[in-house]
Write an enzyme that holds these catalytic residues in place. Sequence first.
Site, PDB file in Angstrom:
ATOM      1  CD  GLU A 242      -2.218  -1.235   2.945  1.00  0.00           C
ATOM      2  OE1 GLU A 242      -2.496  -0.142   3.486  1.00  0.00           O
ATOM      3  OE2 GLU A 242      -2.325  -2.320   3.524  1.00  0.00           O
ATOM      4  CE  LYS A 244       5.649   5.641   6.921  1.00  0.00           C
ATOM      5  NZ  LYS A 244       4.869   6.800   7.412  1.00  0.00           N
ATOM      6  NE  ARG A 264       3.430   5.266  16.699  1.00  0.00           N
ATOM      7  CZ  ARG A 264       4.569   5.374  16.046  1.00  0.00           C
ATOM      8  NH1 ARG A 264       4.569   5.732  14.776  1.00  0.00           N
ATOM      9  NH2 ARG A 264       5.721   5.149  16.634  1.00  0.00           N
ATOM     10  CD  GLU A 292      -1.394   7.528   8.543  1.00  0.00           C
ATOM     11  OE1 GLU A 292      -0.511   8.399   8.674  1.00  0.00           O
ATOM     12  OE2 GLU A 292      -1.319   6.402   9.065  1.00  0.00           O
ATOM     13  CG  PHE A 331      -3.857   0.508   7.027  1.00  0.00           C
ATOM     14  CD1 PHE A 331      -3.533  -0.180   8.177  1.00  0.00           C
ATOM     15  CD2 PHE A 331      -3.527   1.851   6.952  1.00  0.00           C
ATOM     16  CE1 PHE A 331      -2.905   0.446   9.235  1.00  0.00           C
ATOM     17  CE2 PHE A 331      -2.887   2.501   8.003  1.00  0.00           C
ATOM     18  CZ  PHE A 331      -2.575   1.791   9.150  1.00  0.00           C
ATOM     19  CE  LYS A 427       9.461   3.375   9.908  1.00  0.00           C
ATOM     20  NZ  LYS A 427       9.091   4.366  10.945  1.00  0.00           N
TER      21      LYS A 427
END
Length: 569
Positions: A242, A244, A264, A292, A331, A427
């Site tokens: 996906e 970021k 977070r 996100e 996600f 990432k």
Amino acid sequence: MNRFAALYSRLDETTSSNAKLAALVDYFESAGPADAAWAVYFLGGGKPRQLVPAKVLREFARHASAMPSWLVEECYQAVGDTAETIALLVPPAAPGATMSTASLADWMQTRLLPLRSMPGEEVIQNLTAWWAELDSRARFVCGKLITGNFRVGVSRLLVTRALAAVSGVDARHIAHRLVGYTDIANRPRAIDFERLITPGSTQENDPRSSIHPYPFFLAQSLQQPIERFPDLLGSPSEWLIEWKWDGIRAQLVKRAGQVALWSRGEELVTDRFPEVASIAGALPDGTVLDGEIVAWRGGRVQPFALLQQRLGRKKLSARLLKDNPVCLLAFDLIEWQGQDCRTRSQGQRRLLLERLIDDVRTAEPLTASREGTSALQISPLLGADDWESLASQRAASRSLGVEGMMLKSVRAGYGVGRTVSTGIWWKWKVDPFTIDAVLIYAQRGHGRRAGLFSDYTFAVWDGNPETDDARLVPFAKAYSGLTDAELAEVDAIVRRTTVEKFGPVHSVTPSLVFELGFEGIARSSRHKSGIAVRFPRMLRWRRDKTVPQADTLQTLSALLASPPPDSAS
């Protein structure tokens, strides 16, 4: 308080994880539940807002030490920490003075927290009396609690392990119960600690019966050359890939008709993003989505600066909500139909998520609301036959407003923190923006950098540096990226080249050029340069460049429209 200060000393005096763990276990086994509740809060990263204004604390230090204000200020600049400055300046308790036996909970509830509503004179009177009951170690810790800057070299994971050892409860369950515990508004009680360590899973102590989220699973940084990807990762078909997203990581929780949106950082942000919270009405109870929150318009992500406007306002106007729409790009699905899904594979959770989002899109509350539909979307998957093709797609990240790619093993479970035992997320970020800038201001640092000029302001040229009318315009501040040896060298140069002082800030003769890296760039009316950058840090000291060779405001402005070269691919 004295027992908690003794624990602080044990933790601060060693770098051994085993020794720190032993100290924590000793404390939690002997402390009362009310004290332990506050200790977990502070050791786990809880930071209540500063209880006393800095100006009042400086006046207390002046009063208690009988020193002039200018000398107190000079001492603070040398030490770099208010609590430590006070602990060093205030004379020790008189011989034979009665030391306080009040517990940490008593100090917090009956003494320290009420300080916030007291006038300054009363605060100084109270602190003067209380300091006489504490030794220097306890004074320092007490000062850190007052300023909201308590920290010690203990990770949250180590606190979790200590509580697991004391209680016999699995560390994963402890980690789950701790989520939300350090929220800035929380005032821990004895019953809260008992719920943390109580074996079993009753409705009363199971976090899933509340609106608490799960511990966030975090990604590892992937910094290997593309040529090594096949050996390290295998085929792209083994990964869910996906974008970021450049936003705020969040979990959307729907349980028993209640909705909560958690960042977070374990802060409740439900009121910051009402359209996301509203759409949760279409979710079934027992649902937790991970995703996100991004600024979103026209089917694509918008600059992060627009999202920040939501976080910086106490009240959200209808105009702001209209001008800065957001959505949650989901996600992962980590709770479904009231069941914890974290042990299921990433591939299985993705299929469940796709099914859920399809159901939500056809739900009656959304069919009549175009805005509601846009507030929850699924993060799209990317695909390619080989890693080189994905690298080509990744090269377009900046133009799409994203930071690179996320790689998630299809077999991965959903872990806690950056654990790898359940699988792994990578990432794969693009290279940062870079610019060569000139150091023009410096300020002393804090903590272990106290006394060193380590916090810097950087500038670029406005105009041609070869002409007389060119000037240096500040655009960024940075304090990380240099080695200890480089810091000491720059500190010496700052002291030698200081031409003017503005309080703690020193203006220096421009002589040093540094390469700065930053993750994002946007226009800003609040900065002299008209530009704001995100997460600036020093990448290297450009000893090979002179001040006239630094970059210009024109070069910096060009980054607003053009993505930088992606050398990693």
